[in-house]
Design a protein around this motif. Structure first.
Motif, PDB file in Angstrom:
ATOM      1  N   SER A 177      11.615 -32.588   1.887  1.00 26.90           N
ATOM      2  CA  SER A 177      11.531 -33.997   2.267  1.00 26.90           C
ATOM      3  C   SER A 177      12.413 -34.285   3.480  1.00 26.90           C
ATOM      4  O   SER A 177      11.980 -34.924   4.444  1.00 26.90           O
ATOM      5  N   ASP A 178      13.644 -33.789   3.462  1.00 23.23           N
ATOM      6  CA  ASP A 178      14.577 -33.959   4.584  1.00 23.23           C
ATOM      7  C   ASP A 178      14.030 -33.285   5.838  1.00 23.23           C
ATOM      8  O   ASP A 178      14.063 -33.854   6.928  1.00 23.23           O
ATOM      9  N   PHE A 179      13.515 -32.076   5.671  1.00 25.55           N
ATOM     10  CA  PHE A 179      12.954 -31.317   6.792  1.00 25.55           C
ATOM     11  C   PHE A 179      11.789 -32.073   7.427  1.00 25.55           C
ATOM     12  O   PHE A 179      11.725 -32.216   8.653  1.00 25.55           O
ATOM     13  N   GLU A 180      10.871 -32.566   6.611  1.00 22.03           N
ATOM     14  CA  GLU A 180       9.704 -33.281   7.138  1.00 22.03           C
ATOM     15  C   GLU A 180      10.108 -34.550   7.880  1.00 22.03           C
ATOM     16  O   GLU A 180       9.568 -34.860   8.940  1.00 22.03           O
ATOM     17  N   GLN A 181      11.075 -35.283   7.324  1.00 17.73           N
ATOM     18  CA  GLN A 181      11.542 -36.508   7.965  1.00 17.73           C
ATOM     19  C   GLN A 181      12.185 -36.196   9.313  1.00 17.73           C
ATOM     20  O   GLN A 181      11.864 -36.830  10.325  1.00 17.73           O
ATOM     21  N   LYS A 182      13.073 -35.219   9.337  1.00 19.11           N
ATOM     22  CA  LYS A 182      13.773 -34.889  10.588  1.00 19.11           C
ATOM     23  C   LYS A 182      12.822 -34.296  11.623  1.00 19.11           C
ATOM     24  O   LYS A 182      12.942 -34.585  12.815  1.00 19.11           O
ATOM     25  N   MET A 183      11.883 -33.477  11.178  1.00 21.33           N
ATOM     26  CA  MET A 183      10.919 -32.899  12.120  1.00 21.33           C
ATOM     27  C   MET A 183      10.022 -33.992  12.708  1.00 21.33           C
ATOM     28  O   MET A 183       9.704 -33.963  13.897  1.00 21.33           O
ATOM     29  N   THR A 184       9.637 -34.965  11.902  1.00 28.62           N
ATOM     30  CA  THR A 184       8.817 -36.077  12.387  1.00 28.62           C
ATOM     31  C   THR A 184       9.580 -36.875  13.433  1.00 28.62           C
ATOM     32  O   THR A 184       9.052 -37.175  14.508  1.00 28.62           O
ATOM     33  N   GLU A 185      10.829 -37.211  13.116  1.00 28.30           N
ATOM     34  CA  GLU A 185      11.650 -37.968  14.061  1.00 28.30           C
ATOM     35  C   GLU A 185      11.848 -37.187  15.366  1.00 28.30           C
ATOM     36  O   GLU A 185      11.751 -37.747  16.453  1.00 28.30           O
TER      37      GLU A 185
END
Length: 187
Positions: free
Chosen positions: A137-145
């Motif tokens: 979840s953290d990875f997906e959020q940071k990669m999106t940003e």
């Protein structure tokens, strides 16, 4: 060109060719001034490009610092994925061992011991599954940003480069129009 035009002033302009010589001289002066203007405008564009290049270096450094959390998220999910895979393999082997001992009719103590190891492996596996879900979840959020940030930077870069190319094109076009006018006057 300007030097060449000035050097022709030293020669006598007597005779029937004198008016044509004046037209040639003024046309050459105009042509020289057009070329000089082109050089001046191109130098301005070059300075703008150099300034923009410096700004880009600063922006890239700033962005690299801003997205350092994404690198940490990538490294975190990679390490948790490896740990999850090991926990899964351990879980599978302990469960298989427990089932094998039950089928083979091993002593109750051995079966209980294998059950405890299987339970421990199950708990560890569940723990890593939860950690993986959180890290994902953290990875997906940071990669999106980060991807959005890079996209914005790239869009701004392309827009700015388009403006520089447009400016260059307009400069060359204007000077060539002036040169064309000069040739039309001459002929």
């Amino acid at each position: 060109m300007t030097k060449l035009v000035k050097s022709t002033s030293n020669y006598s302009q007597l005779g029937s060719f004198s008016p044509v010589w004046d037209v040639f001289k003024s046309s050459s002066e105009k042509l020289a001034s057009c070329h000089l203007e082109l050089v001046r405008k191109l130098q301005e564009i070059i300075k703008e490009v150099q300034k923009y290049g410096d700004e880009q270096l600063k922006a890239h450094k700033k962005t690299k610092e801003e997205v350092s959390g994404t690198l940490e998220a990538v490294q975190n999910i990679q390490s948790i994925t490896q740990a999850l895979q090991k926990a899964k393999e351990n879980y599978n082997s302990k469960c298989v061992e427990h089932e094998r001992l039950k089928k083979e009719g091993a002593t109750q103590r051995e079966v209980d011991k294998a059950a405890v190891k299987s339970k421990k492996a199950t708990d560890t596996y569940k723990l890593y599954v939860e950690k993986y879900a959180s890290a994902k979840s953290d990875f997906e959020q940071k990669m999106t940003e980060t991807a959005q940030k890079f996209q914005t930077i790239e869009e701004m870069h392309l827009s700015h480069m388009k403006e520089i190319i447009k400016s260059f094109s307009n400069t060359v076009k204007e000077v060539h129009l002036q040169i064309g006018e000069s040739f039309n006057r001459f002929t």
